[in-house]
Motif scaffolding. Structure first.
Motif, PDB file in Angstrom:
ATOM      1  N   ARG A 148       0.888  -0.933   0.695  1.00 15.25           N
ATOM      2  CA  ARG A 148       0.118   0.524   0.241  1.00 15.25           C
ATOM      3  C   ARG A 148       0.736   0.916  -0.115  1.00 15.25           C
ATOM      4  O   ARG A 148       1.836   1.515   0.209  1.00 15.25           O
ATOM      5  N   LEU A 149       0.234   2.110  -0.337  1.00 11.99           N
ATOM      6  CA  LEU A 149       1.045   3.620  -0.305  1.00 11.99           C
ATOM      7  C   LEU A 149       0.406   4.752  -0.093  1.00 11.99           C
ATOM      8  O   LEU A 149      -0.624   4.759  -0.152  1.00 11.99           O
ATOM      9  N   GLY A 150       0.890   6.055   0.722  1.00 17.32           N
ATOM     10  CA  GLY A 150       0.317   6.739   1.214  1.00 17.32           C
ATOM     11  C   GLY A 150       1.798   7.720   0.924  1.00 17.32           C
ATOM     12  O   GLY A 150       2.500   7.757   0.853  1.00 17.32           O
ATOM     13  N   ILE A 151       0.447   8.866  -0.064  1.00 18.70           N
ATOM     14  CA  ILE A 151       1.894  10.215  -0.243  1.00 18.70           C
ATOM     15  C   ILE A 151       1.182  11.146   0.467  1.00 18.70           C
ATOM     16  O   ILE A 151      -0.066  11.169   0.850  1.00 18.70           O
ATOM     17  N   SER A 152       2.124  12.235   0.809  1.00 19.40           N
ATOM     18  CA  SER A 152       1.854  13.451   1.572  1.00 19.40           C
ATOM     19  C   SER A 152       1.604  14.494   0.161  1.00 19.40           C
ATOM     20  O   SER A 152       1.722  14.822  -0.382  1.00 19.40           O
ATOM     21  N   THR A 153       0.616  15.458   0.899  1.00 22.89           N
ATOM     22  CA  THR A 153       0.394  16.343  -0.078  1.00 22.89           C
ATOM     23  C   THR A 153       0.009  18.010   1.145  1.00 22.89           C
ATOM     24  O   THR A 153      -0.468  17.501   2.572  1.00 22.89           O
ATOM     25  N   HIS A 154       0.508  19.237   0.047  1.00 19.26           N
ATOM     26  CA  HIS A 154       0.210  20.525   1.272  1.00 19.26           C
ATOM     27  C   HIS A 154      -0.596  21.549   0.602  1.00 19.26           C
ATOM     28  O   HIS A 154      -1.181  22.322   1.163  1.00 19.26           O
ATOM     29  N   THR A 155      -0.807  21.446  -0.997  1.00 21.05           N
ATOM     30  CA  THR A 155      -1.518  21.343  -1.643  1.00 21.05           C
ATOM     31  C   THR A 155      -2.652  21.181  -2.445  1.00 21.05           C
ATOM     32  O   THR A 155      -2.139  20.168  -2.917  1.00 21.05           O
ATOM     33  N   PRO A 156      -3.554  21.989  -3.033  1.00 17.60           N
ATOM     34  CA  PRO A 156      -4.589  21.576  -4.008  1.00 17.60           C
ATOM     35  C   PRO A 156      -3.427  20.682  -5.236  1.00 17.60           C
ATOM     36  O   PRO A 156      -3.786  19.194  -5.632  1.00 17.60           O
ATOM     37  N   LYS A 157      -2.358  20.823  -5.369  1.00 14.37           N
ATOM     38  CA  LYS A 157      -1.726  21.256  -7.287  1.00 14.37           C
ATOM     39  C   LYS A 157      -1.022  20.240  -6.547  1.00 14.37           C
ATOM     40  O   LYS A 157      -0.831  18.691  -7.191  1.00 14.37           O
ATOM     41  N   GLU A 158      -0.209  19.651  -5.448  1.00 16.67           N
ATOM     42  CA  GLU A 158       0.103  18.449  -5.531  1.00 16.67           C
ATOM     43  C   GLU A 158      -0.926  17.120  -4.560  1.00 16.67           C
ATOM     44  O   GLU A 158      -0.045  16.085  -5.181  1.00 16.67           O
TER      45      GLU A 158
ATOM     46  N   VAL B 166       6.666  24.283   6.758  1.00 24.80           N
ATOM     47  CA  VAL B 166       7.046  25.475   5.727  1.00 24.80           C
ATOM     48  C   VAL B 166       5.847  25.834   4.626  1.00 24.80           C
ATOM     49  O   VAL B 166       6.410  26.801   3.741  1.00 24.80           O
ATOM     50  N   TYR B 167       4.763  25.157   4.565  1.00 20.14           N
ATOM     51  CA  TYR B 167       4.101  25.400   4.376  1.00 20.14           C
ATOM     52  C   TYR B 167       2.728  26.320   4.684  1.00 20.14           C
ATOM     53  O   TYR B 167       2.760  26.278   5.744  1.00 20.14           O
ATOM     54  N   ASP B 168       1.525  26.784   4.552  1.00 23.55           N
ATOM     55  CA  ASP B 168       0.537  27.563   4.695  1.00 23.55           C
ATOM     56  C   ASP B 168      -0.272  26.340   5.487  1.00 23.55           C
ATOM     57  O   ASP B 168       0.073  25.041   4.966  1.00 23.55           O
ATOM     58  N   THR B 169      -0.864  26.570   6.467  1.00 25.54           N
ATOM     59  CA  THR B 169      -1.569  26.026   7.185  1.00 25.54           C
ATOM     60  C   THR B 169      -2.518  25.450   6.695  1.00 25.54           C
ATOM     61  O   THR B 169      -3.124  26.638   5.921  1.00 25.54           O
ATOM     62  N   VAL B 170      -3.141  24.215   6.500  1.00 24.41           N
ATOM     63  CA  VAL B 170      -4.655  23.875   5.588  1.00 24.41           C
ATOM     64  C   VAL B 170      -5.731  24.781   6.840  1.00 24.41           C
ATOM     65  O   VAL B 170      -6.788  24.938   5.763  1.00 24.41           O
ATOM     66  N   THR B 171      -5.373  24.633   7.745  1.00 24.49           N
ATOM     67  CA  THR B 171      -6.688  24.213   8.553  1.00 24.49           C
ATOM     68  C   THR B 171      -8.004  23.393   8.105  1.00 24.49           C
ATOM     69  O   THR B 171      -8.199  22.970   6.881  1.00 24.49           O
ATOM     70  N   PRO B 172      -8.961  23.389   9.330  1.00 24.67           N
ATOM     71  CA  PRO B 172      -9.964  22.215   8.958  1.00 24.67           C
ATOM     72  C   PRO B 172     -10.862  22.389   7.822  1.00 24.67           C
ATOM     73  O   PRO B 172     -11.799  22.376   7.059  1.00 24.67           O
TER      74      PRO B 172
END
Length: 210
Positions: A103-113, A139-145
């Motif tokens: 199985r694979l999990g991937i980190s993302t921080h933005t809509p583009k990612e 490093v990235y802006d917070t996403v917020t709930p």
């Protein structure tokens, strides 16, 4: 590409630990999914020993164990899952991981990612930092709930929320009902070791909204 599912049970409170021995007390209180992220703490045979121990403990509890970063060693030791960040996913042999049935999990921080990661059809997508991280520099802006809820509408696989989540704010994420799991790093610890009572308290909040 379409990676295997993590079955239909929510990932739940998803601890990320730096040592294999810390997995046992987590599984003993009911944690079903965890990740080993050693970074540069171990190399060579010492690193492989940690991975072997983590796999052994996880299999004894029938838990879903993900290894961070070291995808080649993950394949060698037949781990349940591998978690990769944005830079790592571009270097890894993702096809080989898929063919190994891992199985694979991937980190993302933005809509583009997120858009990029979804092309791999991963087992889950980690989105964050929801709040300012406790364990590392922002490093990235917070996403917020609120933004998490919005981004989730475009995601068709399980979501794991991560970043700055504590007992004081976890309900804000759990009650969105868009996450399968909530990753925890600092708030499951007390003096650097696993705190079963803190872990159980976090699980109670998650389960209240699951």
């Amino acid at each position: 590409m379409k990676f295997p599912k993590c079955n239909e049970t929510p990932l739940g409170i998803y601890p990320i630990v730096d040592r294999a021995y810390k997995l046992k007390p987590l599984y003993e209180v009911g944690i079903t999914t965890a990740q080993l992220r050693t970074k540069d703490a171990f190399t060579g045979e010492a690193l492989e020993d940690e991975i072997r121990e983590a796999v052994k403990i996880s299999e004894a509890f029938n838990a879903r164990f993900f290894l961070n970063d070291f995808w080649e060693l993950g394949m060698k030791h037949n781990v349940y899952g591998i978690h990769l960040g944005q830079e790592d996913i571009q270097k890894a042999d993702v096809k080989a991981i898929l063919e190994a049935g891992i199985r694979l999990g991937i980190s993302t921080h933005t809509p583009k990612e997120i858009e990029f990661a979804l092309e791999f059809e991963p087992s889950y997508l980690a989105i964050g930092p929801i709040y300012e991280p406790i364990s590392k520099k922002l490093v990235y802006d917070t996403v917020t709930p609120e933004r998490l809820e919005d981004w989730a509408t475009k995601v068709d696989c399980p979501i794991v929320a991560i970043g700055g989540i504590t007992i004081d704010n976890i309900a804000n994420i759990a009650q969105t009902k868009v996450v399968s799991g909530i990753a925890m790093i600092s708030d499951i610890l007390e003096n650097g070791e696993i705190s079963p009572s803190r872990t159980k308290a976090l699980m109670e909040v998650f389960n209240k909204y699951a």
